[in-house]
Design an enzyme around this catalytic site. Structure first.
Site, PDB file in Angstrom:
ATOM      1  N   GLU A   1      33.777  71.988  17.148  1.00 45.02           N
ATOM      2  CA  GLU A   1      33.553  70.997  17.983  1.00 45.02           C
ATOM      3  C   GLU A   1      31.811  71.137  18.330  1.00 45.02           C
ATOM      4  OE1 GLU A   1      36.991  68.822  20.192  1.00 45.02           O
ATOM      5  OE2 GLU A   1      36.678  70.749  21.003  1.00 45.02           O
TER       6      GLU A   1
ATOM      7  N   HIS B   1      31.846  72.166  27.308  1.00 43.16           N
ATOM      8  CA  HIS B   1      32.776  71.417  27.055  1.00 43.16           C
ATOM      9  C   HIS B   1      34.015  72.456  27.285  1.00 43.16           C
ATOM     10  CE1 HIS B   1      36.120  69.595  24.971  1.00 43.16           C
ATOM     11  NE2 HIS B   1      36.207  70.308  23.955  1.00 43.16           N
TER      12      HIS B   1
ATOM     13  N   HIS C   1      38.647  72.617  28.771  1.00 42.05           N
ATOM     14  CA  HIS C   1      39.689  71.905  29.106  1.00 42.05           C
ATOM     15  C   HIS C   1      40.237  72.376  30.461  1.00 42.05           C
ATOM     16  CE1 HIS C   1      40.413  73.305  24.612  1.00 42.05           C
ATOM     17  NE2 HIS C   1      39.604  72.336  24.760  1.00 42.05           N
TER      18      HIS C   1
ATOM     19  N   HIS D   1      42.489  65.925  26.117  1.00 40.18           N
ATOM     20  CA  HIS D   1      41.522  66.915  25.693  1.00 40.18           C
ATOM     21  C   HIS D   1      40.957  67.667  26.671  1.00 40.18           C
ATOM     22  CE1 HIS D   1      38.179  67.993  22.369  1.00 40.18           C
ATOM     23  NE2 HIS D   1      38.633  69.054  23.176  1.00 40.18           N
TER      24      HIS D   1
END
Lengths: 248, 248, 248, 248
Positions: free
Chosen positions: D86, D105, D107, D176
Site C-alpha cells: 500500500e 496509515h 488500523h 480497513h
C-alpha cells in the site's frame, strides 16, 4: 544553575521536591496523565509560592525540573526552563483556597466524556467518596468566549475556573480535562486516581443500569471521605514502588 | 519480634504463609485488588484462628506482614503492625461457614457496577460457573443505617454480611466491592479472578444482546464447578509465575 | 524419558515443536488464552497424529511439554504427563478437515459475548476477513443435553462440534469459548488473534451504530483472505519477538 | 549493500532516518499500529521522493529497513527488500499535498468502528482539535468496485483516497483503517495517537450522552490546533523514551 532577578528564592525542602517528583511519576504510571498534565504543591518555606515542573511530560520529571512560582504564577528562577502555559490554574486556586496544599490538572481519559455530556459525575463507591461534594463543569466559553484554544492560559481564566470549582475537590473542564485539589500531595494524587477510576466504573454502571444506579448518599460520602484520609498511605506506598521501580 | 500477651500463638506452616503471600501478589497482578482489598486463610494449627496481612497494599505483602487473628478478629501478636479495619469480614464468615478455608475481599473493578444496579451477576461461561449459586448484594444501609462510611468495620456488620452471603461463594457489597470464599487459597483466588472476568464479559454481552443473553443453567453451573476444582492448579501456576516474576 | 507401549512413535521435527511452543506463548501474550486454552498441529511424520501440550497454561509451555496423540486423541508417550480433557476438539476436527493443519481452542474474552447472544460475529475489517465465511455457534445442549459441564470431553462431543464448524475457520462454543482452524500454525494463530480483535471492534461498532454497521461483503472477505495469506509472517515475527522476549 | 539500477539515490540525513525509526516504534508502543500499518516521510534531499520501511511490523523496524521511493511509489534501491503493498497511499498523497511532510496509515483500533457507521468522528477535546477540519470516510467500493481486497494497492486507488482526504489531516478507510498526514514526523505521530484516543473517548461520550455531546466548535478547534503545534515535543519526548527504552 545561573541565578536570575529572583535571587531571594529560598529552596524548598528536598523531601518535598522528591515527593512532588514521585507524584509526577505516579500520575503517569496510573494513567491519569499522558504527555500532558501537571501537579503542584505549595512551597513549604515561602507563603503563597508553589512548586511545579517545567513544561514537560510528568513521567520524565526529575528534581532538576521543579521550578518555584510566586502567587501570580511568575517563575522565580527559570534558568532557561519553560513554564507550563496553564500554571494559572494553580496560582488562582491557591489564592482562593487557603486549605489546599496541592493541585493536579490532567486530561484523565475516563473523565473527559463526563465533561461534555449532561450526566453528572457522582461517587459509585467509597474510594471516590470525595466526589459526593458535587463535581461542577467549567465551560470556558462562559468566561473566555467561543474562540479560545481551550487553555487556562491567563490569570482571568484561572480565576474563573477557581470560581467554578468553589469549595469542592474536583471540577471538570469541558472539552479539556479536570482539576483536582487536596490537603497534601498524597491526597491530591489519591483523588486524581480515584476520580479516573470512578468515571470508568460509573459510566459502566450507568450503561448496565440504563441510567439508574445507586450512588453514595451525602452522609456516606462524607463519612467515607473522613475514613479514607487515614488510608491514603496504603495506596501511595504501592503506587510509588511501582512508578519508581522500587519493589516487586 | 517482641512477643505480647498472646505468647501462646503457635506458628502456622511456612508453606501456608508463602501461599498466602503469593495469593496477595496474584490478586494484585490480576487486577482484582489495587492498593486495597485483602485475603485470609484459616490457621492450619489453631482452630478458629486465621491469617491476614497487616494493613497494607496486597501487592507489597511479604511473609513478615502476615498476622494471626483469633475467631473474634483480634490480632494475637501485632508487634506494632496495624490490622485491616475490615478484618471482621473474615472473622464473621469463618464463624458461619466451617467449610470455608479462605476469604477474599476486594474492590474488583468490573464487579462494582453490578453492586449498584438491579441487573444480577450471572455466569456467562464455565470458568465462572460457581456464580450459578446466585450472587446476593449486601446493602449496608439495611444493617448499618444511612450514614456509615461503607466499611464492614465491626463484628455486627461482619455478621450481617455473612448472613447476606449465606451458603454462596460470592456476595457483592453495594457501593464498595465484593467478598469471595473458597475451600482453599487457590480456589478463592481462582473465584476472585473469574468473578472479575465474568462481570466484564457479562456486562459486554448484556449490552450486545440488549439485555438478552443465555447464561449457564443450574445443572451446567454445578457440573462445571465440579470439573473446575481439578483444574485450578493450571491457572495458579501461571498466575504465580507471572506475579512473582519466576517464569517467562 | 522412559518409553511406554507406544515405542513406535516417530519424533516430530524439532522446528515444528519449537513453532508450536512459540504459538503457545504468543496466544498467551496476545490475550487469546489465559491459564486455559490450547493449540495443536498435525504431526509432520505420522499421518493422522497431532501434537499438543500436556494439560497446563499455554504461557508456560516448553518443548518438553509437547505430547503426541493418535487420531482418536490417545496420547502415545504420556510419560506421566496429563493430557487436556478437551483434546477431542482437535482429534475430531482433524478427522473431518484434511486440509486443516492446526487448531486453537480458547476462551478468547471478547468473543465470549458473541456466543451467548443472537448477534452474529461478522468481519468489520480486512484483517478478520476469514470470518466472512460465517461463524456458527455450537450449542452443547443440542448434542450433550442440558446438564453437561460445558466441556468437549469425549469424541462424540468433539464430532458434534466438528459438524457445527463444517468447512468454516471459526466456530463459537456457547458459554465456553471458540475454536479456530488454519492451514498452518501461523495461520491459525493469526486467525485466533484477529477473531478476538474483530469481536472487540465489532461490538464497539454495533453500539456506536446502534446495531447498524457495514461489514465486509462476501467478495471483499474472500479477496482479503487470499491477500492476507502472504502477510501473516509480518504479524508472526512481531508476536514471536514480543512473546519470547527476543526483540525490543 | 548491492546497488541496483537506481544508483543515483542520494542518502537521506541519518537523523531523519533515526526519527522515522523512532516513529515506527512509537506508533507500535502507543497502540496505533500492530503488526501492520506504516509511516513515511518526504526525502530531505530529493524532491518528490519519500522514505518508508520495507514490508514488516513497525515495532521491529531499524534503520537498515528504511527504503527510498520515487514519486510513483517505486523503490530505488530495494536490495532484496519487499515494499509495502500500500505504498501508493503515501505516493499519491504527497503528489496532491505539497505541504504534507509525513504520512501514517494504520488500523488504529478505536478508529475502525467510526469507519463503518454513520456517526462522524469529531474532536472531544483540544488534544485532537485537528479533527475539527472534518474526517471524511473513504469508501473503496466507489472507486474500486464491490470486490476489492480492501487494500489501496495501486496508484489509482491511492489517488482516489487522496481525493477523499482533500485538504484535511485525517481520513477513515471503511472496513480497513485510517490515514493521517502532518507537517513533520512528530506532528503526524501526534495526530495518529490522538486520533486513536479521541475515537475511544468520543465513543464513550456518545454512549454516556445517548448521542448528545458538546464537541469543540470550529474556532476552538482551529485555535487549539495552532497552540498544540508548539507542544508536540512534550509528547514526543515521552513516547520516544518509552518506546526505545531510554528512560524510566
Amino acid at each position: 544553575m545561573a541565578t536570575t532577578a529572583a535571587a531571594e528564592a529560598i529552596p524548598a525542602a528536598p523531601a518535598l521536591i522528591d515527593e512532588l517528583v514521585a507524584a509526577n511519576r505516579i500520575l503517569y504510571d496510573q494513567g491519569v496523565v499522558d504527555g500532558f498534565g501537571h501537579i503542584s504543591v505549595r512551597h513549604d518555606k515561602t507563603e503563597g509560592h508553589f512548586l511545579l515542573a517545567r513544561s514537560m511530560a510528568p513521567g520524565l520529571v526529575t528534581s532538576a525540573d521543579i521550578m518555584e512560582f510566586d502567587a501570580e504564577g511568575n517563575p522565580l528562577d527559570a534558568a532557561g526552563r519553560t513554564p507550563y502555559l496553564e500554571r494559572f490554574i494553580h496560582s488562582e486556586i491557591y489564592k482562593t483556597r487557603p486549605e489546599v496544599q496541592a493541585v493536579v490538572h490532567s486530561h484523565s481519559p475516563s473523565v473527559i466524556p463526563f465533561g461534555v455530556v449532561a450526566t453528572p459525575l457522582q461517587p459509585i463507591y467509597h474510594m471516590s467518596s470525595f466526589l459526593g461534594a458535587g463535581v461542577p463543569v467549567f465551560e470556558i466559553r462562559d468566561s473566555g468566549g467561543p474562540a479560545t484554544d481551550m487553555l487556562v492560559r491567563n490569570p482571568a481564566l484561572g480565576a474563573a475556573l477557581a470560581r467554578a470549582l468553589g469549595d469542592r475537590p474536583v471540577a471538570l473542564l469541558r472539552g479539556h480535562g479536570n482539576v483536582v485539589v487536596g490537603g497534601s500531595i498524597r491526597e491530591v494524587v489519591f483523588r486524581a486516581v480515584y476520580t479516573e477510576v470512578n468515571a470508568r466504573l460509573a459510566a459502566e454502571a450507568l450503561r448496565l443500569g440504563e441510567g439508574r444506579m445507586v450512588f453514595l448518599n451525602d452522609q456516606e460520602a462524607a463519612a467515607a471521605t473522613q475514613t479514607n484520609r487515614a488510608q491514603i498511605g496504603r495506596a501511595w506506598d504501592l503506587w510509588k514502588a511501582k512508578a519508581l521501580g522500587i519493589a516487586r
